[in-house]
Design an enzyme around this catalytic site. Structure first.
Site, PDB file in Angstrom:
ATOM      1  N   ASP A  36       0.865  -1.155   0.000  1.00 43.38           N
ATOM      2  CA  ASP A  36       0.000   0.000   0.000  1.00 43.38           C
ATOM      3  C   ASP A  36       0.921   1.229   0.000  1.00 43.38           C
ATOM      4  O   ASP A  36       2.072   1.134   0.399  1.00 43.38           O
ATOM      5  CB  ASP A  36      -0.866  -0.133   1.261  1.00 43.38           C
ATOM      6  CG  ASP A  36      -1.327   1.163   1.832  1.00 43.38           C
ATOM      7  OD1 ASP A  36      -2.333   1.659   1.340  1.00 43.38           O
ATOM      8  OD2 ASP A  36      -0.716   1.646   2.789  1.00 43.38           O
ATOM      9  N   ASP A  94      -1.278  -0.772   6.079  1.00 43.30           N
ATOM     10  CA  ASP A  94      -1.482  -0.200   7.406  1.00 43.30           C
ATOM     11  C   ASP A  94      -2.923   0.229   7.670  1.00 43.30           C
ATOM     12  O   ASP A  94      -3.305   0.416   8.805  1.00 43.30           O
ATOM     13  CB  ASP A  94      -0.578   1.025   7.599  1.00 43.30           C
ATOM     14  CG  ASP A  94      -1.043   2.212   6.763  1.00 43.30           C
ATOM     15  OD1 ASP A  94      -1.461   1.976   5.613  1.00 43.30           O
ATOM     16  OD2 ASP A  94      -0.998   3.344   7.258  1.00 43.30           O
TER      17      ASP A  94
HETATM   18  N1  LIG Z   1     -10.034  12.849   4.198  1.00 45.86           N
HETATM   19  C1  LIG Z   1     -10.229  12.732   2.880  1.00 45.86           C
HETATM   20  N2  LIG Z   1     -11.240  13.342   2.282  1.00 45.86           N
HETATM   21  C2  LIG Z   1     -11.453  13.215   0.976  1.00 45.86           C
HETATM   22  N3  LIG Z   1     -10.700  12.487   0.159  1.00 45.86           N
HETATM   23  C3  LIG Z   1      -9.654  11.841   0.667  1.00 45.86           C
HETATM   24  C4  LIG Z   1      -9.358  11.913   2.063  1.00 45.86           C
HETATM   25  N4  LIG Z   1      -8.269  11.168   2.303  1.00 45.86           N
HETATM   26  C5  LIG Z   1      -7.914  10.643   1.129  1.00 45.86           C
HETATM   27  N5  LIG Z   1      -8.726  11.036   0.130  1.00 45.86           N
HETATM   28  C6  LIG Z   1      -8.659  10.663  -1.294  1.00 45.86           C
HETATM   29  O1  LIG Z   1      -8.999   9.279  -1.428  1.00 45.86           O
HETATM   30  C7  LIG Z   1      -7.951   8.549  -2.035  1.00 45.86           C
HETATM   31  C8  LIG Z   1      -7.840   7.192  -1.420  1.00 45.86           C
HETATM   32  O2  LIG Z   1      -7.404   7.360  -0.108  1.00 45.86           O
HETATM   33  P1  LIG Z   1      -6.912   6.155   0.804  1.00 45.86           P
HETATM   34  O3  LIG Z   1      -6.265   6.719   2.003  1.00 45.86           O
HETATM   35  O4  LIG Z   1      -8.023   5.208   0.954  1.00 45.86           O
HETATM   36  O5  LIG Z   1      -5.828   5.524  -0.106  1.00 45.86           O
HETATM   37  P2  LIG Z   1      -5.422   3.998  -0.058  1.00 45.86           P
HETATM   38  O6  LIG Z   1      -6.391   3.214  -0.847  1.00 45.86           O
HETATM   39  O7  LIG Z   1      -5.183   3.603   1.374  1.00 45.86           O
HETATM   40  O8  LIG Z   1      -4.095   3.970  -0.832  1.00 45.86           O
HETATM   41  P3  LIG Z   1      -2.740   4.363  -0.271  1.00 45.86           P
HETATM   42  O9  LIG Z   1      -2.798   4.298   1.220  1.00 45.86           O
HETATM   43  O10 LIG Z   1      -1.842   3.394  -0.857  1.00 45.86           O
HETATM   44  O11 LIG Z   1      -2.513   5.741  -0.803  1.00 45.86           O
HETATM   45  C9  LIG Z   1      -6.720   9.401  -1.797  1.00 45.86           C
HETATM   46  O12 LIG Z   1      -5.764   9.195  -2.781  1.00 45.86           O
HETATM   47  C10 LIG Z   1      -7.280  10.800  -1.858  1.00 45.86           C
HETATM   48  O13 LIG Z   1      -7.391  11.232  -3.193  1.00 45.86           O
HETATM   49 MG   LIG Z   2      -3.585   3.501   3.171  1.00 42.17          MG
END
Ligand SMILES: Nc1ncnc2c1ncn2[C@@H]1O[C@H](COP(=O)(O)OP(=O)(O)OP(=O)(O)O)[C@@H](O)[C@H]1O
Ligand SMILES: [Mg+2]
Ligand SMILES: [K+]
Length: 679
Positions: free
Chosen positions: A304, A515
């Protein structure tokens, strides 16, 4: 762990001596069929030592029976000692951890707003607890209010405190750690006896250690070999009668013990325990030996991005308006979109907006409907009482959202977002109603030293794939900076699972490091799921390994240990079975030479006498066990670049060595016994 020791101490060794005797209990021994047979032989020769004529007229003399009995007893004790020694370090660590688990009083917040002191052992899932500066966190939970620096050294051994805060991927706290500054209000997430520390104690102690499928298969094979040799020895009795040779019971037992694979039988469980222990020394908690072994065969590693490859403390760095929108407006809408967003990203946006003069009246938003961030929608925001919907999120998600409402996409949106993404940042588009007003720049930092470590994984033949919810351009930038082989962008939780399943269907073994709560299903699906200790409780529960240092490249060490474990087991099995050849040449001529002088052709070792030959072989068979304990514990050396040649090299080394060493050893022992006129 704070008192990690790299060496076997005197206390551990002397405790292992005591445990070696305790393990003589047949109910314990039976789990190891090979060594159980040796124990049965020990008992029979003990009876013969007491009453030499027990099974018929004695020809060999009590002294010989006693000698065989003693050597067999030591053979069993050596095997038990190896296992006890391997268990020792974990037991010592468990004791230290138990001291960490001292009973504390917890301040439980009751529904009526009052506070009640409750012993930490009585906390239940769902209880709300307040922990202030300097206090020990009573059990595992999630922060629901506050931001504090936490001293986790009791568990990770790392002295620098870490910041934990409500919302997002850094909200989980572990019982036994300490609030170093500020305070937290946490929700208890585990019931008594099931906390992380409890699990850690039973893990390092090996209390729940189960044999791995590989180990079970090998144990079965060794048991079958043992059965075959028992049948061979039994059929020798009528054969020898026919040849007019008197074979006494003690000699038959000695022959049997020499031929069955006692070396690997004695060391097998020590090899497994020591492998698990080595993983712990790297500050990784492995929930099962199976996971460690699987790590040794991993083909693909899926990681991730945020919080795993990067530090994950994405902070707002800039608000950029699209053409026609003022800086003031984007700042205000960004602020609106985040006033109720409790994720670290959301809070950092509020902070930046405040710094830039954005203010809001809290009560204005009291009746607003909160749209919480989910990994599924990749958006968050507010539905204002007046009907305006404020949203922020991944650019593609916001574009889709706004288009569905009949809005137009600003011409310069793409360009602004791409500029941020090319710098490795995460762009969040901000919309009021169906109008996109601008972009928030979330900055994150790639953890240092990843490139070199991923290159090492590549040299081992392991492919690395980064899987992120972020946009393709940011993903590409970070992928390049971190040096992964491939990446998947705009991935939802189910896409992460699909990526793993796809590799698995191709017959590959897959490891996943992550994580977040959204990584949990993928961590469970992977053959090896390594969760960052900094991550959420859900991720840690789904994984079968936890890295206390939250270092995604730790998998490299685990892979090496896994490979080392498999190679060590293979090498010592080869050695053990190859040993038989030499023992065969030592014992068979000795047994039959008087009746069949032709056998002299086989008597290539020219040992002093038949008795000396048998006793020398038996002594060699016993002392090879403690001599190989260091290899069983430390593992056969493993170098990453030469996986295949290493296997060939080891088979040669331990196979050929396994034939030659006993020839030399038995001859030497024979010379010594003869020189001392003992035989
Ligand atoms: N608090 C928030 N409010 C709105 N959009 C968000 C927020 N946090 C993240 N995002 C958007 O959502 C996307 C996905 O977020 P997320 O944290 O789920 O990523 P993920 O799937 O865990 O991938 P990685 O952790 O590898 O980046 C982010 O890339 C961002 O564009
Ligand atoms: Mg993540
Ligand atoms: K043997």
């Amino acid at each position: 762990m704070s008192t990690r020791k790299s060496l076997i101490t005197k206390e551990i060794a002397s405790q292992a001596v005591i445990d070696a005797f305790k393990k003589l209990n047949p109910a314990v021994m039976i789990k190891n069929p090979v060594m159980f047979i040796v124990e049965v032989g020990t008992v029979i020769t003990l009876l013969l030592s007491i009453s030499p004529d027990l099974f018929g007229a004695d020809h060999v003399g009590r002294g010989y029976d006693v000698a065989v009995f003693l050597i067999l007893l030591f053979t069993v004790l050596f095997g038990n000692f190896a296992e006890a020694l391997a268990e020792g370090r974990g037991k010592a660590q468990a004791d230290t951890l138990r001291r960490t688990k001292s009973e504390t009083m917890a301040k439980v917040l009751l529904k009526d707003g009052t506070m009640k002191q409750v012993p930490s052992t009585q906390l239940k899932k769902g209880d709300i607890v307040r922990v202030d500066t300097g206090e020990i966190i009573p059990t595992d939970g999630e922060i629901i209010e506050g931001l504090a620096s936490i001293d986790e050294s009791a568990i990770t051994g790392e002295s620098a405190p870490v910041i934990k805060e409500a919302g997002g991927d850094f909200s989980s706290v572990t019982g036994g750690t300490r609030v170093a500054s500020d305070y937290i209000i946490m929700k208890v997430m585990t019931d008594p006896g099931e906390s992380f520390l409890d699990r850690m104690i039973s893990l390092v102690e090996g209390a729940k250690r189960q044999k791995t499928p590989n180990e079970i298969a090998l144990t079965t094979l060794l048991a079958v070999l043992t059965m075959i040799f028992i049948i061979v020895i039994i059929t020798m009795v009528p054969m020898s009668k026919y040849l007019n040779v008197d074979l006494d019971i003690a000699t038959l037992i000695a022959l049997l013990v020499c031929l069955i694979p006692t070396t690997i039988g004695a060391l097998l469980s020590a090899i497994g325990i020591a492998g698990m222990d080595r993983v712990t020394q790297f500050n990784v908690l492995a929930m099962s030996g199976k996971a460690v072994e699987a790590a040794g065969d991993i083909d693909t590693l899926i990681l991730d991005k945020t919080g795993t490859i990067t530090y994950g403390n994405r902070m707002a760095a800039e608000f950029t308006p699209v053409k026609g929108v003022t800086q003031q407006e984007i700042t205000f809408v960004a602020l609106q979109s985040s006033v109720k967003d409790e994720t670290p990203e959301g809070r950092s946006i509020v902070e930046l907006a405040n710094k830039q003069g954005g203010v809001w009246a809290n009560k204005e938003y009291d009746s607003a409907e909160i749209i919480e961030f989910t990994a599924e929608t990749r958006m968050s925001g507010l539905d204002l009482p007046g009907g305006v919907k404020i949203r922020k999120g991944a650019v593609d998600a916001i574009k889709k959202y706004v288009s569905a409402l009949g809005g137009v996409i600003p011409n310069d949106l793409e360009e602004i977002a791409n500029r941020i993404a090319r710098a490795g940042g995460t762009p969040l588009a901000v919309a009021a109603g169906n109008r996109i007003v601008g972009v928030i720049y979330l900055k994150d930092t790639v953890k240092p030293g990843l490139k070199e470590r991923f290159a090492e994984l590549r040299a081992m033949g392991i492919k690395t794939i980064m899987c992120t919810g972020d946009n393709p351009l940011t993903a590409a930038t970070i992928a390049l900076e971190a040096g992964v082989d491939d990446f998947i962008a705009e991935a939802k939780p189910e896409d992460k699972i699909a990526a793993i399943k796809k590799e698995q269907q191709e017959g590959k073994l897959v490891a996943m490091t992550g994580d977040g709560t959204n990584d949990a299903p993928a961590l469970a699906q992977a053959d090896v799921g390594l969760a960052m200790n900094s991550g959420t409780m859900a991720a840690k529960e789904a994984a079968n390994m936890i890295d206390l240092d939250s270092d995604p490249t730790k998998l490299l060490s685990v892979v090496s240990i896994g490979k080392q474990l498999l190679i060590t087991r293979g090498a010592l099995t080869t050695f053990s079975i190859a040993n038989d050849i030499a023992k065969y040449f030592a014992i068979i001529p000795a047994m039959f030479i008087l009746a069949m002088p032709q056998l002299d052709a086989m008597n290539i070792m020219h040992l002093a006498s038949p008795k000396s030959a048998i006793l020398s072989a038996l002594i060699f068979n016993a002392i090879i066990i403690p001599l190989l304990i260091p290899i069983a514990m430390k593992g056969v050396k493993y170098r990453s670049s030469t996986a295949d040649s290493l296997l060939t090299r080891n088979v040669l080394l331990y196979g050929v060595g396994g034939v030659i060493v006993p020839f030399v050893g038995i001859k030497l022992i024979d010379l010594i016994l003869h020189g001392l006129s003992l035989v």
